[in-house]
Write an enzyme that holds these catalytic residues in place. Sequence first.
Site: not given
Length: 781
Positions: A208, A283, A351
């Site tokens: 991440d 990420h 995302e």
Amino acid sequence: MNFISKTTLLSTIFICSLSSADSAWAQTSMHIVPKPCSVVQNNNGVFEYSKTTDVFVDSQFDSKNVGSILSIYKHLNALFFNDLNFNVRNVKASGKWSGASGSKCITIKKNDALDAEEYKLVVDNKGIAIESATEAGLFYAFQTLMLASKLDNHSSIPYMELTDKPRFEYRGFMLDVSRYFMPKDDVKKIIDCMSMLKLNKLHLHLTDDNGWRIEIKKYPKLTEIGAWAANRNNQDFTDRYPSNIGEPTPVGGFYTQDDIKELVKYAQQRYVEIIPEIDMPGHSNAALAAYPELACPSVDVPITVVPGMRQGAGSIIYCAGNDKVFTFLEDVIDEVASLFPSKYIHIGGDEADKDYWSKCPRCAARMKAENISHIEELQSYFMRRISNYVKSKGKSVMGWDELTNSTLPEDVTVFGWRGLGNAALKAAAQGHKFVMTPARLLYLIRYQGPQWFEPLTYFGNNTLKDVYMYEPVQPTWDKNYENLLMGVQASMWTEFCKTSRDVYYQVFPRLVALSEVAWSPKGSKDWNGFAAGLDNVLQHLSAKGINYSEAMYNVQHKAVPENGKVKVSLSCDRPDVEIRYTTDGMEPGASSTLYTSPLYIESESEIRCATYKGGVKMGQTLNLNIGWNLATGKEILSSSPSDKVLTNGIRGSKKQSDFEWTDWYTKKDVSFILDLGANTDIKKVVLGCLSYSGMAVCKPKSIIVKLSSDGKEYRESAAKEFSESEIFKLGNFIEDIPFDISDGKDVRYIQVEYKYAGDCPAYYIKNGQQSRCRLDEIMVY
Ligand code: ACM
Ligand code: ZN
């Protein structure tokens, strides 16, 4: 032939002689967690392990593997006496199934008619008889024996007949080791607990923005650079700014490939499959800090491993127009695929902010060459290209539900997390398998109980009971969706964790509740029974040195204005406790007043309360201070029900979702009206206002206070406008904003207008996000 008659092959007849304590134990009903499909308790005796217990194993099972299951059973059940031994003997098909004369034994038989992971279990005066088709089923039979054992003597198991199999094939837990790098021995403890709870998939979120956690031999900088961040541990995650270039990066860590092999083997021995996640295309800060040439050339900020919120870094992304990105990810997948025997590789997809893609000439060229007209479809191109590679390695792909925003990769299994996980249904409608891990219910980063007692996190409650009561299959679903639902997963994001104890605290006991959702038959929920079984599991957690939350014992208050009074309701999720309280400022005790119904408060008050069981205090003391002013208990006229908190006399904490703050006022101007009930002379209005820069909570652009005697004609009485630096002041704090009222004669209605402050500025942690306001109280004097 039924199961019971098979077990009569055991030759020894046990003459029952029970102590009265054992007898009492045998009479109490067991609460095994997760709840089995069927248990019949024969309340007439208990099986006792002796120092050496004979175990007769069907030769169709590998007795070495059974021996290893038994040693894990012994190891997991830290509450056994120490010198317990199992004498494992192989029984050929023609052999004798008998214990040493006069002693009870364990018999283990292979029954291919049972489902994978299913088992049958009988405990009676001959000993323990287990049947299963697989070693996994056998393993679960022993986990059941462990949790069925007597609380004060784990060598003692009541007589029972039990059949059991899981509801779902996928019974998962996701652990984010990027935000908090969990040492491998602590991950092993989690694997132990998962296996005790019959959970079988550990989804490891290995990469991440905050750290790359797996050694990749071909790309050493991933762990030399990507695994390390600046030390911001003295700040909450939401307040941490990115590292400066050249700043030391001492915080982090990674698993070597040998560590990974060790973890995989440890998990396999406990029937837990580790599914690796390599998140992309977003990420990806940690990877791109190591190899910045793989980011879009349009990225115009330094790329570092971020120690906190993603801030501007959140939009940094692998370039979809650069073939070297795909070579890199394919090389990573080569090593990951060979390290993890799982059939699955999770490729994230969540995302992904496409700002840099939309400004990137390479991404534009890719879109042109591939005839892609929409930027979302560029992500689809990215995910499908990687997915095809994963499949070429003989593996299947998994991904987050954002993949449903564009054309899905073939055969991808989708994890529903947004909202109630329903985005995954878009995938189901196209025939894809899916796993439910709805943030609103199964994200263990959320608060697990009354928030005043809990460590800071983003927002929102997912209590133990919320997790337990979760039913993934909805009556509105298309019939076929249920067949495509592989299972459920609790997901633990670790942004707010600095130690493994912090992680365990968030995970337990909620993972215990998840195990019932994942394993137990649909429609079998029994909250009271679960609470009793949970206590047994918690004993095992303690014996393993795993700490857990006792938030389930804390008191949740709800205070609302009602006809000039404040109605205070108290509740606790545990069904087996009493709430006792005082109103004289003294600490409550087991003989304080018993709470039975809501309290109606008419003036400034202090309520102190806690839960008690058998005279013993269970949770923490809740101190509820109710202040009083002209507005307290009076009605708020507003379209938002949460605005009722504005006149309940109770101040909010710095936890923005503690139910003492109004819902977010965001995107638009808002207003509410306070009805004082009668014409009143007033001199001052004060508004309690929260600022929490890490969550974009701040002051509005301006506040206007209007007054009226009749509710029709309003006059502006006072107003305040705030400068940008006042609105977007950094930190997490509560401010009382006063308005002196010079024309406050005969006022009945007070209207408060909030003007929207717009997006957060560039220097703010949540830059570019819509700002939002929260109020806890309107106070009138
Ligand atoms: C997620 O919570 N970003 C999957
Ligand atoms: Zn690009």
